[in-house]
Every structure is written in C-alpha cells, then in structure tokens.
Design an enzyme around this catalytic site. Structure first.
Site, PDB file in Angstrom:
ATOM      1  N   ASP A 148       0.823  -1.198   0.000  1.00 36.46           N
ATOM      2  CA  ASP A 148       0.000   0.000   0.000  1.00 36.46           C
ATOM      3  C   ASP A 148       0.865   1.259   0.000  1.00 36.46           C
ATOM      4  O   ASP A 148       1.604   1.507   0.947  1.00 36.46           O
ATOM      5  CB  ASP A 148      -0.900  -0.018   1.241  1.00 36.46           C
ATOM      6  CG  ASP A 148      -1.879   1.139   1.283  1.00 36.46           C
ATOM      7  OD1 ASP A 148      -2.002   1.852   0.268  1.00 36.46           O
ATOM      8  OD2 ASP A 148      -2.530   1.314   2.324  1.00 36.46           O
ATOM      9  N   ASP A 346      -2.457   6.296  -5.841  1.00 36.98           N
ATOM     10  CA  ASP A 346      -2.661   5.398  -4.710  1.00 36.98           C
ATOM     11  C   ASP A 346      -2.869   3.972  -5.199  1.00 36.98           C
ATOM     12  O   ASP A 346      -3.745   3.717  -6.031  1.00 36.98           O
ATOM     13  CB  ASP A 346      -3.872   5.875  -3.905  1.00 36.98           C
ATOM     14  CG  ASP A 346      -4.109   5.060  -2.649  1.00 36.98           C
ATOM     15  OD1 ASP A 346      -3.126   4.710  -1.975  1.00 36.98           O
ATOM     16  OD2 ASP A 346      -5.273   4.776  -2.346  1.00 36.98           O
TER      17      ASP A 346
END
Length: 469
Positions: A148, A346
């Site tokens: 992430d 992201d």
C-alpha cells in the site's frame, strides 16, 4: 457538454462507418487505433483460472497478485469466503477515498473542509487490493502482505495474539521462535516514529502501535525490529514493523500490510541505502494474471516522469498534478481549476476519483462516443453504464490522462470499463468527488499494465506502457 471530436480525419470516419454498414469486423487498424479500442467483451470479464505465464524478472522483484483473485492460492479461495461482491468492493473503496480526504483535512491541507470520518492521528485509510510475499524472522517465515503506497507502517499478525486475530493464509509470526526479533522500548527515539502512521502507547516499557483503517479494520500490537527477507540477496536486519496482537477487519487472508508510503517508517525509507527510495510495480490487466513489485534497479528509458507535487510533502501520499484529460483522441476543454485540489496516486484506491467538473466532462464525452450501445442504470459509485449482453465485440473510445511535464498516459482498455457482478454489464471506471475542492485520486484500475515508478530520491513518479509484459 464536451466539444465535438473534430480532430479525427474525415477519411478515418468514412472508413469506420463503411465497415460498420457492411457488417465487417473492425480491426484496430490505422483508421481506428488513434481513438478506439476494439475488444472482445469476454476479455473485459473476470476469469476463475490463474494465468501462470507472468514471471518476475529479477531477484529484486516480488510477485504481485490480486488478493481476491485465483492467483493467490486455493487456501485463500476456500468456498469463496474472501471474495467480496462488486458492491462491497466499491463501498470499501469509497471508505478509503473518504478516509484519504479526511486525513488530508486533518493535516491542514484543506482547513476549510471538515473531516467527516473519525480519524485517529490521521491513520484512517482502507487497506489495498494487491499482495506480495515477503520473509520475516530468523529462520525466515513467509507472509502474504497487502502492499500500500498510502500507508507507512508494515505489520503482521503475531503469536500469542493475546486479544483477537483473523484467519490468514500462513501461520502467524511467532516472535519466541525467531532469534532476530526485538521489541522497541518506549524510551527509544524509534518509538516516536509510530506517531507518523498511527498512535503510540506503552505496555510494560514496550512501545505499542495502533493503526485504524477507513473501512473499520485495525491492527494493535508491539512495535518491534525483525529481519526482513525480500530475496536471498536482499535481507535487511532490524527492520521496524508492527507485531499485531489485536487485529480485525477486511484483510482477506493476508497476514498484514507492507507500507510503501513516504515517511521514515515506510519500506522505501528503511531500505534507502540499498534501493535509493526507488521502487516500481505493474498491476496486471485482470485479477487472473500476475504483476510485480520491484525495488531498486535501473530505470528504463521508456519511463516518462512527472514531478511529485510539493503540496503533499508533509503527507505519506505521493502527490501528482493532472493537467488534462482526453477521450477518443480529443483533449477535453477543462479549466485549470478542475485540477486545482491536486491528485494523489494510490495503489489501494480502486477507482480514480476526479473533481465533479472534470468527471462530468469526461463522462459526457465518453457517452457521446458510445451511442451505439444501450445504456443501463448506474451501479454504486458509477453513473455511466452499458449493457453488452448482445455483443461479442465492442469499440471503446480511448481515455488519456496528462500529468505535469507533458507526461501522457493512455489508459489501458482494462482500466476504462469496470464489469459488475461478472456480467456483460459494464460501467465507465471513473467517479466524481463530492466537491471540486476534494483531492483527486489516481486509482489502481487506471494504473493497470503500466510500469509505475516511484523515485523518492529525485521526487518524481514515472509511467511506461506494457510494464507487465
């Protein structure tokens, strides 16, 4: 409404209309390839078999798989327990988007906007979708972790799991059986690093961490140091991570999370001496294929870089500047104010979010080029949807994104339409924010098949097509 696409030559239009009128199969030739994707509808749909042909290219790369797809392994797919519906995926995605916006608001980037979610020390953000396998401990034990770019702390579930743990693919890390495990003391300056990602506390002089995610998931445990093994020649002693003793939420069977954010606690900073804060990944076109996460190495000349936005330097996020959008080969007429709130790229957000102004123009232009296909009702966050049930092959207008510095990214066809519920019902894979002042988010669906390069040392992010091949 979008302006008419007048940059397409009359000859190209004539050739296309002539082929359609005669019923000929339209190939992606010189007449169409500049503004259309011609694809088989079934290629847009998910499959249940893993394509094992994708290979990791070198020792610095880790294999990437979609955590709800067939490539993660039979253990994770038992009775389909960990495969959420499209509606659930999109709902969680909205939680993550709301969390990112709230986190940015809590850091004072947009003081006029109120954070609408409970944010604990700015740590609330939903977990991501793609996983890699790394080794922790001595002797090494392998763990499947969600990677992430919007998170900093790496953590995994640990024995004895004094409060609660969820089921994971592999056995949990047992610190008592690792000769390299060390708890971090509350008196250590390292304990202060935890505050950058979540909250910290002490338990019998041992530093504790706590991270909470936007979808309600969380991890609480001991802040510790351990040996991290990425490959036989890439071993890092005293890697700081969280040893989770109370964990719950929507992590599937992943053992935890690998933080690739921008602070000192994230993997790129902890391994900077070797990798120079350089990493890249390629997310596959479908959940049944594999990609990679690569650390360090040489940057290909085919990668085109855009600078990181200074507006996000105080956050864990990688900020970029979108300067334009195109549909069907035509640049949309958008004012700079449509992108003035900035953008973060992201790996954990699924669907790209744009300002309402930019999204409205994008959707309108897309609809103008999709009039041959029956539209259908919206679905979750989507409002531009089509029914392809009577079609084997369709023609989809290309969608492009331009970043600061003139870096143009032609979105892969797998990142333009999103199939819902495994059917031939598909939706434009973009959505609008609530307000033009909300930060845009460049999601993982639109990043598919590209090599995405993060060069923290030089303050830039780059893109190269065909990254997974």
């Amino acid at each position: 409404m979008a302006t008419p696409i007048c940059s397409i030559s009359l000859l190209n239009v004539f050739l296309l209309l002539f082929s359609l009128e005669k019923g000929y199969a339209v190939e992606e030739n010189e007449a169409t390839k500049s503004y259309l994707h011609v694809v088989k509808v079934n290629s847009l749909l998910p499959t249940t078999a893993c394509n094992h042909s994708s290979k990791v290219s070198n020792s610095l790369s880790l294999e990437v798989v979609y955590r709800h797809g067939p490539c993660i392994g039979i253990v994770n797919q038992e009775k389909g327990a960990d495969a959420p519906s499209n509606m659930e995926i999109l709902l969680r995605d909205q939680y993550r988007v709301d969390s990112i916006h709230a986190r940015l608001s809590s850091r004072g980037m947009f003081p006029e906007k109120q954070a609408t979610l409970p944010v604990q020390s700015g740590a609330s953000i939903g977990a991501g979708d793609y996983v890699v396998t790394v080794g922790l401990g001595t002797p090494k034990q392998e763990f499947t972790l969600i990677f992430d770019t919007g998170s900093d702390i790496t953590w995994t579930q640990c024995e004895p799991c004094v409060n609660s743990c969820y089921k994971q693919k592999e056995p949990r890390l047992n610190p008592s059986k690792s000769t390299s495990y060390k708890n971090i003391s509350c008196s250590s300056a390292l304990c202060n690093l935890v505050a950058s990602e979540g909250s910290q506390s002490c338990s019998s002089s041992t530093c504790r961490y706590q991270v909470q995610y936007g979808d309600g998931s969380y991890s609480i445990g001991f802040f510790a140091a351990e040996t991290l093994t990425l490959s036989s020649s890439n071993v890092f002693e005293n890697f700081l991570f969280g040893c989770g003793q109370q964990n719950d939420g929507l992590f599937g069977r992943a053992a935890g999370l690998l933080g690739l954010g921008r602070t000192k606690l994230a993997l790129p900073s902890q391994t900077a001496k070797k990798y120079k804060k350089l990493f890249s990944y390629c997310l596959p076109a479908s959940s049944s294929s594999k990609g990679y996460l690569s650390l360090g190495g040489q940057v290909s000349k085919s990668v085109k870089f855009t600078p990181l936005s200074a507006d996000f330097d105080s956050t864990p996020f990688y900020g970029l500047d979108i300067t334009g959008l195109s549909v069907g080969g035509r640049k949309l007429s958008l004012e700079e104010s449509a992108f003035s709130a900035g953008t973060v790229i992201d790996s954990g957000t699924v669907i790209t979010r744009l300002s309402p102004t930019a999204y409205s123009e994008l959707s309108s232009a897309f609809q103008n080029l999709m009039t041959d296909y029956p539209s259908t009702s919206g679905y979750s966050i989507f409002d531009t949807c089509y029914d392809f049930s009577k079609y084997d092959t369709v023609r989809i207008p290309k969608v492009g994104v331009t970043f600061k510095g003139g870096v143009e990214m032609d979105i892969d066809v797998s990142g333009i339409l999103y199939p819902v519920n495994g059917s031939k019902r598909v939706c434009l894979a973009f959505a609008g924010n609530d307000d033009d002042s909300d930060t845009s988010i460049f999601g993982n669906v639109q990043q598919r098949t590209y090599q995405v390069v993060y060069d923290g040392a030089k303050g830039r992010v780059g893109f190269a097509p065909g990254g997974c091949s």
